[in-house]
Write an enzyme that holds these catalytic residues in place. Structure first.
Site, PDB file in Angstrom:
ATOM      1  N   CYS A 179      -2.855  -5.233  20.637  1.00 53.28           N
ATOM      2  CA  CYS A 179      -1.631  -4.545  20.204  1.00 53.28           C
ATOM      3  C   CYS A 179      -2.003  -3.121  19.785  1.00 53.28           C
ATOM      4  O   CYS A 179      -2.964  -2.925  19.042  1.00 53.28           O
ATOM      5  CB  CYS A 179      -1.024  -5.303  19.027  1.00 53.28           C
ATOM      6  N   CYS A 225       3.054  -7.807  14.390  1.00 47.47           N
ATOM      7  CA  CYS A 225       4.360  -7.150  14.573  1.00 47.47           C
ATOM      8  C   CYS A 225       5.488  -8.158  14.570  1.00 47.47           C
ATOM      9  O   CYS A 225       6.657  -7.773  14.487  1.00 47.47           O
ATOM     10  CB  CYS A 225       4.423  -6.416  15.911  1.00 47.47           C
ATOM     11  N   LYS A 274      -3.421  -2.156   5.717  1.00 43.45           N
ATOM     12  CA  LYS A 274      -4.331  -3.088   5.049  1.00 43.45           C
ATOM     13  C   LYS A 274      -5.197  -3.799   6.070  1.00 43.45           C
ATOM     14  O   LYS A 274      -6.375  -4.035   5.845  1.00 43.45           O
ATOM     15  CB  LYS A 274      -3.513  -4.139   4.288  1.00 43.45           C
ATOM     16  N   LYS A 280      -2.822   5.250  11.550  1.00 40.26           N
ATOM     17  CA  LYS A 280      -1.833   4.677  10.617  1.00 40.26           C
ATOM     18  C   LYS A 280      -2.572   3.894   9.551  1.00 40.26           C
ATOM     19  O   LYS A 280      -3.371   3.027   9.858  1.00 40.26           O
ATOM     20  CB  LYS A 280      -0.895   3.754  11.382  1.00 40.26           C
ATOM     21  N   HIS A 309       0.864  -1.189   0.000  1.00 41.15           N
ATOM     22  CA  HIS A 309       0.000   0.000   0.000  1.00 41.15           C
ATOM     23  C   HIS A 309       0.902   1.241   0.000  1.00 41.15           C
ATOM     24  O   HIS A 309       2.146   1.109  -0.005  1.00 41.15           O
ATOM     25  CB  HIS A 309      -0.995  -0.015   1.162  1.00 41.15           C
ATOM     26  N   HIS A 353      -1.693  -2.898  15.806  1.00 39.90           N
ATOM     27  CA  HIS A 353      -2.611  -3.658  14.949  1.00 39.90           C
ATOM     28  C   HIS A 353      -4.058  -3.692  15.447  1.00 39.90           C
ATOM     29  O   HIS A 353      -4.946  -4.179  14.742  1.00 39.90           O
ATOM     30  CB  HIS A 353      -2.093  -5.089  14.761  1.00 39.90           C
ATOM     31  N   HIS A 386       3.985   1.610   2.369  1.00 39.51           N
ATOM     32  CA  HIS A 386       5.226   0.932   1.973  1.00 39.51           C
ATOM     33  C   HIS A 386       5.930   1.733   0.875  1.00 39.51           C
ATOM     34  O   HIS A 386       7.144   1.905   0.884  1.00 39.51           O
ATOM     35  CB  HIS A 386       4.928  -0.475   1.437  1.00 39.51           C
ATOM     36  N   CYS A 419       2.549 -10.495  19.440  1.00 39.76           N
ATOM     37  CA  CYS A 419       1.691  -9.995  18.358  1.00 39.76           C
ATOM     38  C   CYS A 419       2.253 -10.548  17.045  1.00 39.76           C
ATOM     39  O   CYS A 419       3.385 -10.218  16.672  1.00 39.76           O
ATOM     40  CB  CYS A 419       1.665  -8.470  18.319  1.00 39.76           C
TER      41      CYS A 419
HETATM   42  N1  MSP Z   1       9.362  -6.802   7.577  1.00 39.85           N
HETATM   43  C1  MSP Z   1       9.423  -5.727   8.498  1.00 39.85           C
HETATM   44  C2  MSP Z   1      10.684  -4.914   8.314  1.00 39.85           C
HETATM   45  C3  MSP Z   1      11.962  -5.682   8.420  1.00 39.85           C
HETATM   46  S1  MSP Z   1      13.334  -4.676   8.118  1.00 39.85           S
HETATM   47  C4  MSP Z   1      14.653  -5.581   8.527  1.00 39.85           C
HETATM   48  C5  MSP Z   1       8.206  -4.806   8.311  1.00 39.85           C
HETATM   49  N2  MSP Z   1       7.606  -4.892   7.139  1.00 39.85           N
HETATM   50  S2  MSP Z   1       6.291  -4.095   6.744  1.00 39.85           S
HETATM   51  O1  MSP Z   1       5.996  -4.525   5.408  1.00 39.85           O
HETATM   52  O2  MSP Z   1       5.269  -4.292   7.716  1.00 39.85           O
HETATM   53  O3  MSP Z   1       6.608  -2.583   6.790  1.00 39.85           O
HETATM   54  C6  MSP Z   1       7.625  -2.044   6.059  1.00 39.85           C
HETATM   55  C7  MSP Z   1       7.694  -0.544   6.177  1.00 39.85           C
HETATM   56  O4  MSP Z   1       6.498   0.070   5.738  1.00 39.85           O
HETATM   57  C8  MSP Z   1       7.956  -0.031   7.580  1.00 39.85           C
HETATM   58  O5  MSP Z   1       8.973   0.962   7.524  1.00 39.85           O
HETATM   59  C9  MSP Z   1       6.675   0.596   7.963  1.00 39.85           C
HETATM   60  O6  MSP Z   1       6.841   1.636   8.860  1.00 39.85           O
HETATM   61  C10 MSP Z   1       6.188   1.110   6.616  1.00 39.85           C
HETATM   62  N3  MSP Z   1       4.793   1.422   6.679  1.00 39.85           N
HETATM   63  C11 MSP Z   1       3.741   0.558   6.797  1.00 39.85           C
HETATM   64  N4  MSP Z   1       2.592   1.288   6.928  1.00 39.85           N
HETATM   65  C12 MSP Z   1       2.888   2.609   6.899  1.00 39.85           C
HETATM   66  C13 MSP Z   1       2.168   3.796   6.902  1.00 39.85           C
HETATM   67  N5  MSP Z   1       0.856   3.816   7.034  1.00 39.85           N
HETATM   68  N6  MSP Z   1       2.846   4.962   6.761  1.00 39.85           N
HETATM   69  C14 MSP Z   1       4.202   4.995   6.558  1.00 39.85           C
HETATM   70  N7  MSP Z   1       4.914   3.905   6.549  1.00 39.85           N
HETATM   71  C15 MSP Z   1       4.315   2.697   6.817  1.00 39.85           C
HETATM   72  O7  MSP Z   1       7.900  -4.045   9.197  1.00 39.85           O
END
Ligand code: MSP
Length: 525
Positions: free
Chosen positions: A155, A133, A308, A305, A21, A158, A24, A130
């Site tokens: 959590c 997380c 999905k 935040k 989304h 989440h 990311h 969780c």
């Molecule tokens: N797999 C772990 C990271 C491991 S790094 C060694 C993870 N993955 S994630 O897919 O859940 O998230 C990846 C990144 O996307 C994180 O930096 C997270 O903060 C970012 N974001 C997910 N949702 C977000 C928002 N709504 N806004 C900004 N960034 C966000 O965590």
């Protein structure tokens, strides 16, 4: 080009349980803008991204979808995560998957080093876990649930209930590193940024560190411990190591020493993993800690935040299909202070697209080129003596280039764009004040008109170079229209730290036609 210093920047590796989304995509774009800037400055730049494929979360999703975790990961990587990079124009140099051999083998090497050095022991742990997380939670990390989870502790990230786990695990003696970590934060204030993130991390570590459970034995989707194959490595311990296994740790010493240490860009939800656990792991293994961990804010939808799991996720191509990837990149990088949360809304995106990109920058470029076409038969005119107004533009351009570079150095991406935008505003104001269309009516003003239009197009030359890391497509179109490829080379070859030096555009250059860079968007009523 790559003669400067080494610059290695990373994004988090993304969980493949679901499709991407815009949250990311936000981290990806930020890392890409910074990487493109450094690359264009001649630094030996490396941008790493990838996917995090082990652990319970992925296993559960795969099982629920009737696939093996490997099949599921392969499917999501090929159908969703790699295509995302194209959708938002990411210029990554590598893409690492934690299921690759170069990663798995060297994670095991790293673990053996820690084991042999006495940093790992067996113990038992019971705690609230969780799966979203992939983290054990402290009571202070939980909040009261609402709706279907009313009356339960959930959590805070989440909004879902946690699970109580009781396991015999291997532990990493993280508590041994409390003082070394505090010394690191103290001695290298740039290590965790921005300042708010740094303070939070210092407070957290000052409260005392527990040892970290680093293995799981209740499922087997992970990397096996080298000394006990009934356990797999805790998914975060595995994932963090991607940053070194991707650049040669354990198998290519020359590459590793030329790239490492990295600048890590991460969302604030995963700051502690990167700013506490990760450097402690590296200290234990005798590997240099990262250069920097920069924690950015969240994209919020309706004040929360965006995610999905809460059904507020927006797919990046929902935006790029209409507005294009340049506008996507520009919007998220300029409208939100990097490091703080920012609310996304379609109204704000549309309004900024129209005002800043179409009317501000796009219109400036098309008017300027059209005037050179009309008054000088599409040939860049020769300037004569500069007036104070002209000199003011020259100064704005020089200052913007300097300040933008300093802002990128601080990973203050929105500030860098604001500095560059002073050129857009100054040139638009200059055209209004100088009224080239009025000068064009008087033959006696021919020289003055030539100078004015030279100032405008040379200002646009600098602007194009400075904006190229943010909007690679539009700036390439504009660069081609400026016709400078023959004399100055391709846009990618322009040294960005010299973009503010005046007079690079040679008089006599033939310019081409320019389609609207940011066409009007028809929004349904
Ligand atoms: N797999 C772990 C990271 C491991 S790094 C060694 C993870 N993955 S994630 O897919 O859940 O998230 C990846 C990144 O996307 C994180 O930096 C997270 O903060 C970012 N974001 C997910 N949702 C977000 C928002 N709504 N806004 C900004 N960034 C966000 O965590």
């Amino acid at each position: 080009m790559a003669s400067g210093r080494s610059f290695f920047v990373t994004t988090p590796i993304f969980y493949v349980n679901d499709v991407p989304h815009i949250g990311h995509a936000y981290t990806e774009v930020a890392a890409d803008v910074v990487a493109r800037w450094h690359r264009q400055a001649g630094d030996d730049t490396w941008l790493l991204t990838g996917t995090d494929e082990h652990g319970q979360k992925i296993l559960r999703t795969a099982t629920a979808n009737g696939a093996t975790p490997q099949e599921w990961a392969d499917r999501l990587v090929e159908s969703a995560w790699k295509p995302l990079l194209n959708t938002i124009s990411i210029s990554n140099d590598d893409f690492i998957r934690t299921t690759e051999e170069r990663h798995e083998v060297n994670v095991q090497k790293f673990l053996t080093t820690l084991y042999d050095a006495g940093f790992i022991y067996t113990g038992e742990y019971e705690g609230a876990y969780c799966v979203g997380c992939e983290e054990y939670k402290q009571p202070s990390d939980l909040v009261n649930g609402a709706g279907e989870y009313d009356g339960q502790q959930v959590c805070a990230i989440h909004s879902k209930p946690v699970e109580t786990l009781h396991e015999k695990n291997y532990f990493f003696r993280m508590s041994d590193f409390q003082q070394q970590l505090l010394d690191l934060y103290e001695q290298r204030p740039e290590f965790v940024q921005p300042e708010s993130a740094r303070n939070e991390v210092i407070q957290f570590v000052k409260q005392g560190l527990d040892d970290l459970s680093i293995s799981r034995s209740t499922f087997d989707w992970g990397i096996k411990l080298p000394w006990d194959d009934t356990h797999v490595v805790y998914v975060w311990f595995d994932a963090l190591l991607n940053y070194i296994t991707a650049v040669g740790y354990g198998y290519d010493e020359a590459q590793f020493s030329s790239r490492w240490p990295a600048t890590h860009l991460v969302g604030k939800d995963i700051l502690r993993f990167h700013a506490v656990i990760w450097p402690a792991m590296l200290m234990a293994a005798g590997v240099e800690v990262p250069h920097q961990v920069f924690g950015h804010g969240w994209l919020l939808v309706g004040g929360e935040k965006m995610s999905k799991s809460k059904l507020t996720g927006i797919a990046p191509n929902d935006i790029t299909d209409t507005f294009g990837s340049d506008a996507f990149r520009y919007y998220f990088m300029s409208a939100i202070s990097f490091g703080q949360d920012g609310s996304f809304s379609w109204e704000d995106l549309s309004a900024r697209y129209q005002a800043e990109l179409a009317n501000g920058f796009g219109n400036l470029a098309s008017r300027a080129l059209a005037m050179v076409a009309k008054y000088f038969e599409s040939v860049v005119p020769t300037p004569s003596e500069y007036t104070p107004e002209d000199r003011a533009i020259i100064d704005v351009v020089a200052a913007a280039a300097l300040q933008a570079d300093a802002a990128i150095e601080r990973v203050a991406i929105n500030e860098a764009i604001a500095e560059i935008w002073t050129i857009v505003d100054a040139l638009n104001g200059y055209i209004t004040d100088m009224q080239p269309w009025a000068l064009a009516k008087e033959e006696a003003q021919r020289e003055r008109l030539a100078t004015v239009l030279y100032v405008v197009v040379e200002g646009i030359r600098a602007l194009t170079v400075l904006l190229s890391p943010v909007m690679p497509h539009a700036t390439n179109v504009l660069w081609n229209a400026l016709g400078v490829g023959g004399s100055l080379g391709s846009l990618e070859q322009q040294p960005i730290r010299e973009a503010g030096q005046w007079g690079q555009l040679a008089p006599g250059t033939g310019i081409g036609a320019l389609e609207p860079l940011f066409p009007r968007i028809e929004t349904p009523e």
